[in-house]
Design an enzyme around this catalytic site. Sequence first.
Site, PDB file in Angstrom:
ATOM      1  N   ASP B 144       0.871  -1.025  -0.241  1.00  0.00           N
ATOM      2  CA  ASP B 144      -0.027  -0.077   0.029  1.00  0.00           C
ATOM      3  C   ASP B 144       1.024   1.228   0.157  1.00  0.00           C
ATOM      4  O   ASP B 144       1.530   1.636   1.124  1.00  0.00           O
ATOM      5  CB  ASP B 144      -0.995  -0.057   1.250  1.00  0.00           C
ATOM      6  CG  ASP B 144      -1.948  -1.154   1.327  1.00  0.00           C
ATOM      7  OD1 ASP B 144      -1.437  -2.116   0.429  1.00  0.00           O
ATOM      8  OD2 ASP B 144      -2.980  -0.682   1.949  1.00  0.00           O
ATOM      9  N   LYS B 207      -6.579   3.418  -3.268  1.00  0.00           N
ATOM     10  CA  LYS B 207      -7.360   3.265  -1.941  1.00  0.00           C
ATOM     11  C   LYS B 207      -7.543   4.708  -1.396  1.00  0.00           C
ATOM     12  O   LYS B 207      -6.826   5.688  -1.659  1.00  0.00           O
ATOM     13  CB  LYS B 207      -6.466   2.529  -1.100  1.00  0.00           C
ATOM     14  CG  LYS B 207      -6.329   2.579   0.445  1.00  0.00           C
ATOM     15  CD  LYS B 207      -5.485   1.856   1.063  1.00  0.00           C
ATOM     16  CE  LYS B 207      -5.205   1.896   2.462  1.00  0.00           C
ATOM     17  NZ  LYS B 207      -4.129   1.290   3.170  1.00  0.00           N
ATOM     18  N   LYS B 243     -10.132   0.175  -2.468  1.00  0.00           N
ATOM     19  CA  LYS B 243     -10.066  -0.188  -1.392  1.00  0.00           C
ATOM     20  C   LYS B 243     -10.619   1.077  -0.659  1.00  0.00           C
ATOM     21  O   LYS B 243      -9.905   2.171  -0.570  1.00  0.00           O
ATOM     22  CB  LYS B 243      -8.642  -0.679  -0.624  1.00  0.00           C
ATOM     23  CG  LYS B 243      -8.451  -0.734   0.672  1.00  0.00           C
ATOM     24  CD  LYS B 243      -6.948  -1.327   1.193  1.00  0.00           C
ATOM     25  CE  LYS B 243      -6.923  -1.324   2.809  1.00  0.00           C
ATOM     26  NZ  LYS B 243      -5.550  -1.802   3.123  1.00  0.00           N
TER      27      LYS B 243
END
Lengths: 277, 307
Positions: B144, B207, B243
Site C-alpha cells: 500500500d 485506496k 479499497k
Amino acid sequence: MANKNGADRVDVRKTYKQYVGGEFVRSESGRAYRPDGMVNVPRGSRKDLRDAVRAARTAFAGWSGRTAMNRGQILYRAAEMLDARRAEFEELLGGGRKARAELDETVEVLVWYAGWTDKLAQVTGTVNPVSGPYFNFTIPEPTGIVGIVASDDPALAGLVRRLAPALCGGNVVVALAPEHRPLPALTLAEVLATSDFPSGVVNVLSGQRKELLPWLASHMDVNAIDVSGCTPDEVALVEAAAADNVKRVVKLPAGERSPHLVTAFMEMKTIWHPIGV
Amino acid sequence: MATALSLTHLGSLMRGVRSVDEVGANERAASLAKRSIKKSSKLWALDLSIRCMDLTTLEGSDTPGKVAALSAKAIRPKPGDSSIPSVAAICVYPARVADASERLQGSGVKVASVATAFPSGQSFTSIKVAEARDAVDAGADEVDMVIDRGAFLSGDYQKVYDEIVAIKEACGSAHLKVILETGELGTYDGVRRASILAMAAGADFIKTSTGKVQPAATLPVSLVMMEAIRDFMRETGRPVGFKAAGGIRTSKQAIAYLVVLYETLGAEWMTPDRFRLGASTLLNDVLMQIDKERSGVYQSPDYFTID
C-alpha cells in the site's frame, strides 16, 4: 385571546421526547402513542433501546471515573432542579396533597443518595481478617449499564427511587418510562439534562413495555436490571432472558431506601494486598 | 500492458479528466447509504465484508506479539466458530511484515505492507522504492503506497506518475495499492484526477486514505473513485480494485460501501480480488452483528477479543 397560561398569545404546545445520549429525540420508528388519550408520546422501538445502550456504554467510563464527591454534587443538583420545577410536576402528577407528598419524597430521595456517594465504600466495604501477610479488603464497584423498569404508580417517585441509587454507585442507566403514565418520567429527563449529568449517563425511553422489555432483558451489554415496576410474569421473562449474560436482576421491595440498594447495583471486589512490600 | 501510457500524453490525459458534479455525488451517496439490507442479505453482506477486510494495525507501538495476535484473529476471526471466514489480508508497517508472514503462512490470508514513507509520502523517491522492495522481500504480498500529495497538489503530475511506475516495478509480482489520501486532495475533481493518474501508472488497487488524516474515507469520495474505475475499465479494459480505508467502524458503514460498490461497479467487484475494506475495529462490530442476526439478541463487546 388568552391562552391557558393567561398570556395573550397562541399556546406553545409541547412535544414530549425520549432522552437518549443527552439528546431529546423522537422514536427512530416515527411512532407515537397516547397514554392518556390527549398527548402524543414517542413509542420507542428496539432500535431506540439499542441506541440508548450504546450511548450509556460510551458514558460509563467517564461517569464511573468521576470522584464520589462530584457524583454527589450532581445528584444534589438534580434535586435542586426538580424542586425548582415543582409546579409543573405537581400538575403532571395530578395535583393535590398526594402529588405534593410524592414530589417531596422524590426530592428527598435524590438528596439522600447524593449524600451516600462518598460514604458508600466506608460503610459497605470491609476489611477482612485473613490468615496470611495480607491486607484483604472488599469494596463496591459499579457494574455498568443498569436497566430500570419503572412502575406506573407512583409515576415519578417509583423511577427516582431506583435511578438515584443506581447513579449513586457510578452506574449508567437506561430507564423505561411507565407505559401508562410516562409524562413525569419524560419531564424528569429535562431535569436531569440540566443537572450536569454527562450525555448518555441517563437515558429514558417511552413506549410499550411488551415491545421494549424483552430486548432490554436479553441485551448482552446491559449488566443489571431493576424489575420494581414489573408484574410477576414480566419478572419471570426478565430472569429467563437475563441468564445469558448473568445480569443482576434486582428485586428489592419498591419502597426500599438504603445503601444496600446502591450495592445491589454494584459488584463487590476483593483485593489481596501483601503486607510489607 | 495497460500501464504503457506514453508519458508525453500525461498532460492531455489529465486535461481530459472530466469534472465531478459534487452535489450530485453527495446526493447519490447519501441516497444509496439509506438502502436497508436485512436478514439473510445482511448476513451475506457481513460475511462478504469479512472476506474483503484488510485487518489493520498501523501504530508506532506495534510489536511482534501484537502482530501475532492480529494474525491469529485474521485467520479465525471468532475462535470456536468455523462458519466465520478468514479476512483477506492483514495490513502492517514494513518492519512487521516478517512477523505477519511467518504467522500467516499457508493460511490464505495475505500480508499487506504500507510503504513509501507512509503516511505523509514526503521522502526521497529512492528511499520509497527501496522500502517497497524490502517489504516485498520480507514477504509482503501487497504493497500500500501513498502518493506524493505535495507534488500532486503543486501540479507535478509527472513526478507522481513516475514514482508510482517505479514502485510498481519494485513490487514485482506483489499487488500495488495506491493511497490517494483524499482528505488532502481538496476537491472531488482532484480525487478523480488522482484516481485516473494512479490507474494509468499501473495501480492494481486505488485506496482512499491512510487513516491518519481526517476526513478519511467517505462514501461520496468512494463513489467518485469507483466511477473513475468504471470509466477507466471502459477505456482500457483493465479492471482496477478499490479499497476504502479509515473511519469505517460499523457494520452499517461497511454495508453502505457494498451497496455503492454494487451500484457503481457491479457484482464482479464484490470479491476480495477487487474490493477491500481497511479497518481495525470494524471486524468486532461485524462479528457482533452476525451474532445479533443469529441469536436475535443485542451483543456486547465484552464477549469479543480485543485484538
